[in-house]
Write an enzyme that holds these catalytic residues in place. Sequence first.
Site, PDB file in Angstrom:
ATOM      1  N   CYS A 176      20.528  16.467 -43.649  1.00 50.44           N
ATOM      2  CA  CYS A 176      20.756  15.030 -43.537  1.00 50.44           C
ATOM      3  C   CYS A 176      20.647  14.441 -44.930  1.00 50.44           C
ATOM      4  CB  CYS A 176      19.727  14.399 -42.596  1.00 50.44           C
ATOM      5  SG  CYS A 176      19.965  12.622 -42.332  1.00 50.44           S
ATOM      6  N   ASP A 177      21.425  13.427 -45.216  1.00 51.16           N
ATOM      7  CA  ASP A 177      21.381  12.824 -46.544  1.00 51.16           C
ATOM      8  C   ASP A 177      20.409  11.645 -46.632  1.00 51.16           C
ATOM      9  OD1 ASP A 177      22.944  11.330 -44.875  1.00 51.16           O
ATOM     10  OD2 ASP A 177      24.699  11.254 -46.176  1.00 51.16           O
ATOM     11  N   HIS A 209      15.875  11.457 -38.972  1.00 54.83           N
ATOM     12  CA  HIS A 209      15.980  10.012 -38.749  1.00 54.83           C
ATOM     13  C   HIS A 209      14.652   9.406 -38.299  1.00 54.83           C
ATOM     14  CE1 HIS A 209      20.666  10.013 -38.260  1.00 54.83           C
ATOM     15  NE2 HIS A 209      20.258  10.440 -39.434  1.00 54.83           N
ATOM     16  N   TYR A 213      16.292   4.652 -40.703  1.00 59.09           N
ATOM     17  CA  TYR A 213      16.461   4.638 -39.253  1.00 59.09           C
ATOM     18  C   TYR A 213      15.212   4.155 -38.519  1.00 59.09           C
ATOM     19  CZ  TYR A 213      21.040   6.827 -39.377  1.00 59.09           C
ATOM     20  OH  TYR A 213      22.384   7.086 -39.576  1.00 59.09           O
ATOM     21  N   ARG A 250      30.754   8.153 -28.324  1.00 58.71           N
ATOM     22  CA  ARG A 250      29.811   7.359 -29.116  1.00 58.71           C
ATOM     23  C   ARG A 250      29.802   5.906 -28.670  1.00 58.71           C
ATOM     24  NH1 ARG A 250      29.003   6.713 -35.699  1.00 58.71           N
ATOM     25  NH2 ARG A 250      27.611   4.937 -35.540  1.00 58.71           N
ATOM     26  N   ASN A 306      24.947  15.815 -34.977  1.00 59.52           N
ATOM     27  CA  ASN A 306      23.866  14.947 -34.512  1.00 59.52           C
ATOM     28  C   ASN A 306      23.648  15.076 -33.003  1.00 59.52           C
ATOM     29  OD1 ASN A 306      22.817  13.590 -36.798  1.00 59.52           O
ATOM     30  ND2 ASN A 306      24.680  12.387 -36.959  1.00 59.52           N
TER      31      ASN A 306
END
Length: 442
Positions: free
Chosen positions: A164-165, A192, A241, A89, A143
């Site tokens: 997804c929250d 997103h 997002y 990441r 993801n």
Amino acid sequence: MKLAMLGGGGFRTPLVYGALQQDTHEDRITEVVLYDVDVVRLLVMDLVLSQMRTKSGGPTVRTTTTLSDAVEGADFVFSAIRVGGLEGRTADERVALDLGLLGQETTGPGGLAYGLRTVPVALEVAQCVAENAPDAWVINFTNPAGMITEAMQSVLGDRVVGICDSPIGLGKRAARALNIKADAIDYVGLNHLGWLRTLPLGRTDVLPALLADTARLGSIEEGRLFGVEWLQDLGMIPNEYLYYYYFTRDAIASIKGGPETRGEYLLYQQTRFYNRVYNNPKNALRQWRFVRSERDASYMKESREEGEQRDDADLMEGGYEGVALAIMSAIARGEETRLILNVRNGHTLPDLPPDAVIEVPCTVDDKGPRPVDIPPLIGHQAGLVQQVKAVEQLTIRAAREGSERLARQAFALHPLVDSVTVARQLLDGYRDRIPSLDSVFT
């Protein structure tokens, strides 16, 4: 019933387990198997869950590093794997930032790099589920969630559902600002990358009232994030997002101006957490709760002014673990519900391919999720969604075929990458920094 949790050594595993503890129905999850390739992380999460069970009971838990053992005979498989770890990441973020582009985990070039190295592993997982638990439902939180769900559906079909929250949190915040409860919100897009277009109260759409009320609109996270004026200009409320698309330069400048990226922060924080619990297991649960509060407060920190804190009510509303439990309850017990999920498009959005995974409201029962009828995308929403979906599908193909050519196309055609030359540099940079991504092409 048996639940296999892939990536079970991950930091957010206790959130799912905590949701399971609240379920007292006779047809509930009674066995949880944690799977991970990192033995230390597995041990630490087992310690945290054991202390949760001591306080409140809950399903039995065992751990394994063998994928087939984890999924064999499972009723549900929860996938939250991180190929390349947090080290990957940090590279997703830094390679892009060093080239003057957005460095973010799931949005922009970082999300494509994450997807390239994750798709092959996700396909292996899907094949293992097909062989060892053919009747299981897979709930995907890995993801980039829409892309990975779509890849896994190519093996398992509609039995893979992405969650997804973010959209659910958006709907709750908007409703809370008006002191109402709205269940049938019109939210549409990709993971997103979606918009809240209506907020029904009976037969009345009250979203225009919220948009017109400057004080109420400015009180929610999205009002502070995008600014009241921009939301009123749009006539809808975007997923948080979309900040990275509407305020790209601002986001890049904020991330570059900080002492570290979020990935670098989490890498330090979680390395310290796992080491501390491994060496001092007595207070594993208390340490996890403390670190969780730090983690939540740092979420999308680059989008807030210095010193500005995320709303406490927003942090306390719960997230994807509640969605996961609601899906399992609906499927296992026929408890019909309505959720915003990542599912196969079919004919829901006619401007997208039928096999594209989209994020829309669904009715869920013992037959699984079904998208509800919604108006099509129009204007810039349609254009942006079509472009990003085309890039996602190129990325899936590139990962499946090990094709550098397709990967370069995916980077070059993403709306947050401004040059074919830079796209080539991105692919080279990611291959140099992330071994699991480089191996896709060798």
